[in-house]
Design a protein around this motif. Structure first.
Motif, PDB file in Angstrom:
ATOM      1  N   ILE A  27       0.954  -1.585  -0.071  1.00  0.00           N
ATOM      2  CA  ILE A  27      -0.387   0.103   0.020  1.00  0.00           C
ATOM      3  C   ILE A  27       0.928   1.249   0.497  1.00  0.00           C
ATOM      4  O   ILE A  27       0.186   2.598  -0.613  1.00  0.00           O
ATOM      5  CB  ILE A  27      -0.986  -0.162   1.125  1.00  0.00           C
ATOM      6  CG1 ILE A  27      -2.057  -1.057   1.217  1.00  0.00           C
ATOM      7  CG2 ILE A  27      -1.401   1.321   1.581  1.00  0.00           C
ATOM      8  CD1 ILE A  27      -2.861  -1.763   2.731  1.00  0.00           C
ATOM      9  N   LEU A  30       2.931   1.667  -3.409  1.00  0.00           N
ATOM     10  CA  LEU A  30       1.640   2.201  -4.103  1.00  0.00           C
ATOM     11  C   LEU A  30       1.748   3.734  -4.254  1.00  0.00           C
ATOM     12  O   LEU A  30       1.222   4.538  -5.371  1.00  0.00           O
ATOM     13  CB  LEU A  30       0.654   0.910  -4.947  1.00  0.00           C
ATOM     14  CG  LEU A  30       0.742  -0.163  -5.124  1.00  0.00           C
ATOM     15  CD1 LEU A  30      -0.045  -1.347  -5.486  1.00  0.00           C
ATOM     16  CD2 LEU A  30       1.871  -0.410  -6.583  1.00  0.00           C
ATOM     17  N   SER A  31       1.372   3.993  -2.945  1.00  0.00           N
ATOM     18  CA  SER A  31       0.805   5.263  -2.632  1.00  0.00           C
ATOM     19  C   SER A  31       2.085   6.321  -3.007  1.00  0.00           C
ATOM     20  O   SER A  31       1.395   7.055  -3.855  1.00  0.00           O
ATOM     21  CB  SER A  31       0.615   5.571  -1.756  1.00  0.00           C
ATOM     22  OG  SER A  31      -0.049   4.497  -0.971  1.00  0.00           O
ATOM     23  N   LEU A  86     -13.965   1.970  -5.419  1.00  0.00           N
ATOM     24  CA  LEU A  86     -12.788   2.045  -5.323  1.00  0.00           C
ATOM     25  C   LEU A  86     -12.132   0.438  -4.342  1.00  0.00           C
ATOM     26  O   LEU A  86     -11.361  -0.445  -4.420  1.00  0.00           O
ATOM     27  CB  LEU A  86     -12.188   2.969  -4.446  1.00  0.00           C
ATOM     28  CG  LEU A  86     -12.249   4.217  -5.664  1.00  0.00           C
ATOM     29  CD1 LEU A  86     -11.741   5.630  -4.141  1.00  0.00           C
ATOM     30  CD2 LEU A  86     -11.025   4.300  -6.714  1.00  0.00           C
ATOM     31  N   PHE A  89      -8.802  -1.254  -0.045  1.00  0.00           N
ATOM     32  CA  PHE A  89      -7.576  -1.241  -1.017  1.00  0.00           C
ATOM     33  C   PHE A  89      -7.191   0.258  -1.747  1.00  0.00           C
ATOM     34  O   PHE A  89      -6.328   0.549  -1.378  1.00  0.00           O
ATOM     35  CB  PHE A  89      -7.081  -2.402  -1.229  1.00  0.00           C
ATOM     36  CG  PHE A  89      -5.620  -2.730  -2.102  1.00  0.00           C
ATOM     37  CD1 PHE A  89      -4.682  -3.315  -1.261  1.00  0.00           C
ATOM     38  CD2 PHE A  89      -5.099  -2.722  -3.402  1.00  0.00           C
ATOM     39  CE1 PHE A  89      -3.763  -3.257  -1.282  1.00  0.00           C
ATOM     40  CE2 PHE A  89      -4.241  -2.681  -3.436  1.00  0.00           C
ATOM     41  CZ  PHE A  89      -2.754  -3.164  -3.057  1.00  0.00           C
ATOM     42  N   TRP A  90      -7.887   0.373  -2.615  1.00  0.00           N
ATOM     43  CA  TRP A  90      -7.396   1.461  -3.719  1.00  0.00           C
ATOM     44  C   TRP A  90      -8.024   2.755  -3.179  1.00  0.00           C
ATOM     45  O   TRP A  90      -7.521   3.474  -3.550  1.00  0.00           O
ATOM     46  CB  TRP A  90      -7.946   1.118  -5.054  1.00  0.00           C
ATOM     47  CG  TRP A  90      -7.100  -0.003  -6.053  1.00  0.00           C
ATOM     48  CD1 TRP A  90      -7.653  -1.407  -6.276  1.00  0.00           C
ATOM     49  CD2 TRP A  90      -6.212   0.240  -6.568  1.00  0.00           C
ATOM     50  NE1 TRP A  90      -6.816  -2.012  -6.757  1.00  0.00           N
ATOM     51  CE2 TRP A  90      -5.874  -0.883  -7.229  1.00  0.00           C
ATOM     52  CE3 TRP A  90      -4.940   1.058  -6.635  1.00  0.00           C
ATOM     53  CZ2 TRP A  90      -4.254  -1.174  -7.702  1.00  0.00           C
ATOM     54  CZ3 TRP A  90      -4.330   0.899  -7.191  1.00  0.00           C
ATOM     55  CH2 TRP A  90      -3.390  -0.200  -7.709  1.00  0.00           C
ATOM     56  N   ILE A  93      -4.425   3.674  -1.292  1.00  0.00           N
ATOM     57  CA  ILE A  93      -4.062   4.173  -1.923  1.00  0.00           C
ATOM     58  C   ILE A  93      -4.228   5.886  -2.588  1.00  0.00           C
ATOM     59  O   ILE A  93      -3.253   6.146  -2.726  1.00  0.00           O
ATOM     60  CB  ILE A  93      -3.954   2.819  -3.052  1.00  0.00           C
ATOM     61  CG1 ILE A  93      -3.170   1.650  -2.425  1.00  0.00           C
ATOM     62  CG2 ILE A  93      -2.588   3.656  -4.565  1.00  0.00           C
ATOM     63  CD1 ILE A  93      -3.271   0.477  -3.690  1.00  0.00           C
ATOM     64  N   VAL A  94      -5.833   5.858  -3.048  1.00  0.00           N
ATOM     65  CA  VAL A  94      -5.796   7.352  -3.321  1.00  0.00           C
ATOM     66  C   VAL A  94      -5.719   8.011  -2.500  1.00  0.00           C
ATOM     67  O   VAL A  94      -5.143   9.225  -2.747  1.00  0.00           O
ATOM     68  CB  VAL A  94      -7.404   7.553  -4.065  1.00  0.00           C
ATOM     69  CG1 VAL A  94      -7.841   9.126  -4.543  1.00  0.00           C
ATOM     70  CG2 VAL A  94      -7.036   5.914  -5.537  1.00  0.00           C
TER      71      VAL A  94
END
Length: 220
Positions: A27, A30-31, A86, A89-90, A93-94
């Motif tokens: 996480i 990717l962030s 989203l 998880f996503w 990250i966003v």
């Protein structure tokens, strides 16, 4: 009755903790991957000669730096998450990318402003446009100066990622919370989790220090 520690809850569930560590690092990485282009975009925008771009960039940076990450996580999860589907998880990250992007924007802005103004003037006098001069001359020099604080931002991001458990993202913190709720071994579990976070951040700190030493030597 005196509390009797039982560390078997750790040894019997090491796979759960290490999977949580992996998800936390995933996480965070990717962030950061998304936060860097966001930071570069708004960092350049902060010093743009266009007042509209400069205003928008400044508003983004000030708002993101002025609102707690927890609030941003919950807002994106409840509002944007409903429209964009989203998921936790996503959504995590966003949220982390947008939040960290504001800090990276300031790092980028500082790096660009540390490059002597004569570099831009020389590039412009050679026939380059502002965009070409920024991309080919200024940003590469600024990039060298921003790498150490960028790396430090990744360490901060790992610690900040512990908040994603509030929106049910399955990271190290959430796995520890669930395990503690079942076993009631809060002291052992949270002590071990603290050590795992320390191990991740301290290891990265050592890598960054070695990188900085190597980087400084390469400059001379």
């Amino acid at each position: 009755m005196r509390y009797q520690p039982d560390w078997s809850v750790i040894t019997n569930n090491l796979d759960i903790f290490f999977k949580g560590m992996y998800l936390t690092l995933e996480i965070s990485a990717l962030s950061l991957l998304f936060a860097i282009p966001i930071g570069i975009l708004f960092g350049v925008g902060r010093i743009s000669k266009n007042p509209i771009i400069r205003f928008i960039s400044s508003v983004y940076v000030e708002v993101m730096r002025g609102v707690p990450l927890l609030v941003i996580l919950i807002w994106i999860h409840l509002v944007l998450g409903q429209f964009l589907k989203l998921g936790a998880f996503w959504g995590s990250i966003v949220s982390l990318a947008i939040f960290s992007g504001s800090f990276i924007a300031e790092i980028v802005r500082g790096g660009i402003q540390s490059v002597p103004k004569g570099q831009m003037e020389a590039a412009r006098s050679s026939g380059m446009s502002n965009f070409q001069a920024m991309r080919l001359i200024i940003l590469p020099q600024a990039f060298r100066k921003t790498l150490p604080p960028m790396a430090s931002q990744f360490i901060i991001l790992i610690k900040d990622s512990s908040l994603v458990s509030t929106i049910s993202a399955v990271d190290l913190t959430l796995k520890a919370t669930n395990l503690a709720a079942i076993s009631y071994r809060y002291i052992e579990i949270w002590t071990f989790v603290a050590l795992l976070y320390f191990a991740m951040t301290f290891t990265l700190s050592l890598i960054i220090r070695q990188f900085e030493k190597h980087w400084l030597k390469s400059e001379y």
